[in-house]
Motif scaffolding. Structure first.
Motif, PDB file in Angstrom:
ATOM      1  N   MET A   1     -12.633   1.313   8.812  1.00 20.37           N
ATOM      2  CA  MET A   1     -14.075   1.422   9.016  1.00 20.37           C
ATOM      3  C   MET A   1     -14.657   0.030   8.898  1.00 20.37           C
ATOM      4  N   HIS A   2     -15.861  -0.146   9.405  1.00 24.39           N
ATOM      5  CA  HIS A   2     -16.498  -1.455   9.260  1.00 24.39           C
ATOM      6  C   HIS A   2     -17.178  -1.584   7.899  1.00 24.39           C
ATOM      7  N   ASN A   3     -18.052  -0.671   7.586  1.00 23.15           N
ATOM      8  CA  ASN A   3     -18.860  -0.756   6.372  1.00 23.15           C
ATOM      9  C   ASN A   3     -18.171  -0.036   5.214  1.00 23.15           C
ATOM     10  N   PRO A   4     -17.927  -0.719   4.086  1.00 18.02           N
ATOM     11  CA  PRO A   4     -17.261  -0.056   2.952  1.00 18.02           C
ATOM     12  C   PRO A   4     -18.011   1.165   2.441  1.00 18.02           C
ATOM     13  N   ASN A   5     -19.322   1.242   2.658  1.00 13.55           N
ATOM     14  CA  ASN A   5     -20.084   2.370   2.129  1.00 13.55           C
ATOM     15  C   ASN A   5     -19.786   3.680   2.851  1.00 13.55           C
ATOM     16  N   SER A   6     -19.123   3.609   4.009  1.00 17.19           N
ATOM     17  CA  SER A   6     -18.677   4.849   4.651  1.00 17.19           C
ATOM     18  C   SER A   6     -17.610   5.552   3.807  1.00 17.19           C
ATOM     19  N   PHE A   7     -16.938   4.796   2.959  1.00 20.44           N
ATOM     20  CA  PHE A   7     -15.824   5.327   2.164  1.00 20.44           C
ATOM     21  C   PHE A   7     -16.274   6.422   1.199  1.00 20.44           C
ATOM     22  N   GLU A   8     -17.512   6.351   0.725  1.00 21.46           N
ATOM     23  CA  GLU A   8     -17.979   7.316  -0.258  1.00 21.46           C
ATOM     24  C   GLU A   8     -18.107   8.717   0.315  1.00 21.46           C
ATOM     25  N   GLU A   9     -18.031   8.851   1.635  1.00 23.03           N
ATOM     26  CA  GLU A   9     -18.162  10.163   2.274  1.00 23.03           C
ATOM     27  C   GLU A   9     -16.853  10.946   2.299  1.00 23.03           C
ATOM     28  N   PHE A  10     -15.742  10.324   1.916  1.00 20.00           N
ATOM     29  CA  PHE A  10     -14.450  11.002   1.992  1.00 20.00           C
ATOM     30  C   PHE A  10     -14.253  11.948   0.811  1.00 20.00           C
ATOM     31  N   PRO A  11     -13.769  13.162   1.059  1.00 20.91           N
ATOM     32  CA  PRO A  11     -13.437  14.060  -0.054  1.00 20.91           C
ATOM     33  C   PRO A  11     -12.203  13.561  -0.801  1.00 20.91           C
ATOM     34  N   ALA A  12     -11.964  14.118  -1.968  1.00 21.35           N
ATOM     35  CA  ALA A  12     -10.839  13.693  -2.801  1.00 21.35           C
ATOM     36  C   ALA A  12      -9.511  13.825  -2.058  1.00 21.35           C
ATOM     37  N   ASP A  13      -8.636  12.852  -2.278  1.00 23.64           N
ATOM     38  CA  ASP A  13      -7.268  12.834  -1.744  1.00 23.64           C
ATOM     39  C   ASP A  13      -7.217  12.773  -0.218  1.00 23.64           C
ATOM     40  N   ALA A  14      -8.314  12.389   0.408  1.00 26.33           N
ATOM     41  CA  ALA A  14      -8.351  12.338   1.874  1.00 26.33           C
ATOM     42  C   ALA A  14      -7.952  10.973   2.415  1.00 26.33           C
ATOM     43  N   ALA A  15      -8.142   9.908   1.615  1.00 32.38           N
ATOM     44  CA  ALA A  15      -7.949   8.549   2.127  1.00 32.38           C
ATOM     45  C   ALA A  15      -7.172   7.707   1.119  1.00 32.38           C
ATOM     46  N   PRO A  16      -5.843   7.898   1.055  1.00 29.81           N
ATOM     47  CA  PRO A  16      -5.044   7.114   0.100  1.00 29.81           C
ATOM     48  C   PRO A  16      -5.044   5.622   0.412  1.00 29.81           C
TER      49      PRO A  16
ATOM     50  N   ILE B   1      -2.166  -8.574   5.358  1.00 27.81           N
ATOM     51  CA  ILE B   1      -0.939  -7.944   5.836  1.00 27.81           C
ATOM     52  C   ILE B   1      -0.514  -6.904   4.806  1.00 27.81           C
ATOM     53  N   PHE B   2      -0.584  -5.635   5.197  1.00 24.98           N
ATOM     54  CA  PHE B   2      -0.166  -4.549   4.309  1.00 24.98           C
ATOM     55  C   PHE B   2       1.290  -4.165   4.612  1.00 24.98           C
ATOM     56  N   THR B   3       2.093  -4.089   3.565  1.00 25.09           N
ATOM     57  CA  THR B   3       3.420  -3.511   3.668  1.00 25.09           C
ATOM     58  C   THR B   3       3.345  -2.091   3.142  1.00 25.09           C
ATOM     59  N   LEU B   4       3.723  -1.131   3.975  1.00 21.97           N
ATOM     60  CA  LEU B   4       3.575   0.278   3.620  1.00 21.97           C
ATOM     61  C   LEU B   4       4.795   0.780   2.850  1.00 21.97           C
ATOM     62  N   THR B   5       4.541   1.574   1.811  1.00 25.55           N
ATOM     63  CA  THR B   5       5.591   2.199   1.041  1.00 25.55           C
ATOM     64  C   THR B   5       5.208   3.654   0.765  1.00 25.55           C
ATOM     65  N   ALA B   6       6.213   4.479   0.543  1.00 26.89           N
ATOM     66  CA  ALA B   6       5.954   5.876   0.196  1.00 26.89           C
ATOM     67  C   ALA B   6       5.498   5.970  -1.256  1.00 26.89           C
ATOM     68  N   SER B   7       4.553   6.868  -1.530  1.00 26.85           N
ATOM     69  CA  SER B   7       4.083   7.059  -2.895  1.00 26.85           C
ATOM     70  C   SER B   7       3.980   8.552  -3.176  1.00 26.85           C
ATOM     71  N   GLU B   8       3.871   8.881  -4.459  1.00 23.80           N
ATOM     72  CA  GLU B   8       3.723  10.296  -4.850  1.00 23.80           C
ATOM     73  C   GLU B   8       2.360  10.815  -4.398  1.00 23.80           C
TER      74      GLU B   8
ATOM     75  N   ALA C   1       0.845  -1.202   0.000  1.00 30.08           N
ATOM     76  CA  ALA C   1       0.000   0.000   0.000  1.00 30.08           C
ATOM     77  C   ALA C   1       0.875   1.244   0.000  1.00 30.08           C
ATOM     78  N   GLY C   2       0.701   2.085  -1.026  1.00 30.78           N
ATOM     79  CA  GLY C   2       1.443   3.332  -1.110  1.00 30.78           C
ATOM     80  C   GLY C   2       0.728   4.463  -0.395  1.00 30.78           C
ATOM     81  N   ILE C   3       1.473   5.189   0.415  1.00 30.48           N
ATOM     82  CA  ILE C   3       0.899   6.305   1.187  1.00 30.48           C
ATOM     83  C   ILE C   3       1.758   7.549   0.968  1.00 30.48           C
ATOM     84  N   PRO C   4       1.168   8.637   0.477  1.00 32.66           N
ATOM     85  CA  PRO C   4       1.934   9.875   0.290  1.00 32.66           C
ATOM     86  C   PRO C   4       2.523  10.387   1.605  1.00 32.66           C
TER      87      PRO C   4
END
Length: 302
Positions: free
Chosen positions: A210-225, A295-302, A37-40
């Motif tokens: 979050m528990h329910n995937p439908n909560s994801f639609e409430e996030f503004p752009a670029d808020a949840a990489p 298991i997520f391995t975190l990496t830096a992303s643009e 998973a890439g995270i800015p």
């Protein structure tokens, strides 16, 4: 011709029996998914660190697969990730036997406390006693679950965020690190992403749970990489390559996002991964939806 039809019917009946037998076996077959998973703006000390994600124990359902939860916990302890994220629905029917189910859920989680691995959690609809979207939440059941988790030093994140160092420990306010944020239960009408975002600096690295995937639609752009959710059990009974034909999707009253990375969903710059969870609803069967530890391995992303 009669014999032909009889043989076809017998073959179909045998195939159905074998499918049901397999469906009872698959809940015991833990699938450990390795994801990158890439995270800015990820801090250098977080590069290559692991975060484990687990969801939907559903303990207390008839023929539940508690042993698979125990296997997943054992795997996590052996991996020793920087943090563990638990996505809710630890119990199945709190209105009937909440204390017993909560005790069993805490029992399986005990090794994480003993291993001193930092664990963060949200609550799901079953933790509120909700089996239907339009049901009445039971706050006392949720509070019982919350208190039990916190007694095990598992921190509940309810529309809030904490900042972690690379060991998973919470940093004092104002220090830089990785933000982990949790969103409340959607069916309990308690999901408020804006509240969780309020205390996260605009450019700060973050992971949302979050528990329910439908909560994801409430996030503004670029808020949840990177956002992770559970709830849908991978469809629980699904046809390979056709997630829209899963049992959960066909019986749900709301849009369903069932498994893995969900492309084309949410605002630009946001990315959601749905964990298949461990337990089940209604029937103790999984087909083409193995229980999952991610298991997520975190990496830096643009």
């Amino acid at each position: 011709m009669t014999n032909v039809f009889r043989n076809i019917a017998l073959s179909l009946a045998l195939a159905l029996v074998l499918l049901i037998v397999y469906g009872l076996i698959e809940p015991q077959l833990l699938d450990v998914e390795e994801e990158e998973a890439g995270i800015p703006n990820l801090p250098e000390e977080w590069e290559g660190q692991e975060i484990a994600v687990l969801a939907d124990f559903q303990i207390g359902m008839w023929l539940d697969n508690k042993s698979t939860v125990e296997e997943a916990i054992t795997e996590i302890v052996e991996r020793d990730p920087s943090a563990v994220l638990l996505l809710g629905d630890y119990i199945y029917k709190p209105e009937d036997q909440s204390e017993q189910e909560v005790a069993q859920a805490i029992e399986v989680l005990q090794p994480l406390g003993e291993a001193e691995i930092p664990v963060y959690a949200v609550l799901g609809n079953h933790d509120y006693g909700l089996k239907k979207k339009d049901g009445n939440p039971a706050p006392e059941a949720a509070e019982r679950m919350r208190n039990a988790l916190e007694a095990l030093e598992i921190q509940i994140l309810h529309n809030e965020a904490v900042t972690l160092d690379a060991e998973g420990a919470v940093l004092p306010e104002g220090e830089s690190g990785l933000f982990i944020a949790g969103i409340g239960s959607r069916w309990a009408d308690a999901d408020e992403p804006a509240e969780a975002l309020a205390n996260i600096p605009a450019e700060a690295p973050r992971v949302f749970m979050m528990h329910n995937p439908n909560s994801f639609e409430e996030f503004p752009a670029d808020a949840a990489p990177l956002a992770v959710a559970g709830h849908t059990h991978g469809g629980q009974i699904s046809i390979p390559g056709l997630p829209e034909w899963s049992w959960v999707a066909l019986t749900s009253e709301e849009p369903v996002h069932v498994d893995g990375w969900i492309d084309g969903y949410g605002a630009p710059g946001n990315r959601l991964y749905v964990n298949r969870g461990i337990g089940m609803s209604a029937v103790p069967i999984r087909i083409n939806a193995k229980p999952e530890l991610t298991i997520f391995t975190l990496t830096a992303s643009e």
